[in-house]
Design an enzyme around this catalytic site. Structure first.
Site, PDB file in Angstrom:
ATOM      1  N   ALA A   9      45.896 -26.181  51.708  1.00 24.96           N
ATOM      2  CA  ALA A   9      44.856 -26.806  50.730  1.00 24.96           C
ATOM      3  C   ALA A   9      43.652 -27.136  51.760  1.00 24.96           C
ATOM      4  O   ALA A   9      43.609 -27.384  52.650  1.00 24.96           O
ATOM      5  CB  ALA A   9      45.313 -28.209  50.172  1.00 24.96           C
ATOM      6  N   CYS A  10      42.475 -27.054  50.649  1.00 24.83           N
ATOM      7  CA  CYS A  10      41.006 -27.485  51.185  1.00 24.83           C
ATOM      8  C   CYS A  10      40.423 -27.963  50.121  1.00 24.83           C
ATOM      9  O   CYS A  10      40.824 -27.899  48.990  1.00 24.83           O
ATOM     10  CB  CYS A  10      40.187 -26.070  51.983  1.00 24.83           C
ATOM     11  SG  CYS A  10      39.815 -24.844  50.671  1.00 24.83           S
ATOM     12  N   GLY A  11      39.150 -28.144  50.227  1.00 26.38           N
ATOM     13  CA  GLY A  11      38.415 -28.954  49.323  1.00 26.38           C
ATOM     14  C   GLY A  11      38.243 -28.165  48.027  1.00 26.38           C
ATOM     15  O   GLY A  11      38.526 -28.594  46.878  1.00 26.38           O
TER      16      GLY A  11
END
Length: 98
Positions: A9-11
């Site tokens: 997951a990232c922004g």
């Protein structure tokens, strides 16, 4: 051997997670760890983590999940990358052999 379900997951679920996911895939291939890898944004993380064995993030995530959570920002920045690879590899082997 068990296939390890990884969620990265990232922004936005696109940019840094793609860079980090490519590093994770290469590490797993090099060490013979069979994985299924999905990516998501930080807002999707709580719901998508239910299908994961481990969650890897490139952002800070302060909430509790029912699965192991690990920051892999070092794959994006290059800072402490060798230590990160070692720590991640140990965790993935532990999950795979559970």
């Amino acid at each position: 051997m068990k296939k390890v379900n990884i969620l990265v997951a990232c922004g936005s679920g696109v940019a840094t997670s793609t860079i980090a996911a490519d590093e994770v895939k290469a590490l797993c291939k090099e060490h013979g760890i069979h994985i299924s890898l999905n990516k998501c944004s930080m807002t999707e993380l709580p719901s998508m983590s239910k299908n994961a064995d481990i969650v890897l993030t490139t952002n800070n995530f302060k909430r509790n999940l029912d699965v192991p959570l690990m920051s892999i920002m070092g794959f994006v920045t290059g800072i402490n990358e060798d230590k990160l690879k070692h720590t991640l590899l140990e965790k993935l082997k532990e999950i795979q052999n559970a």
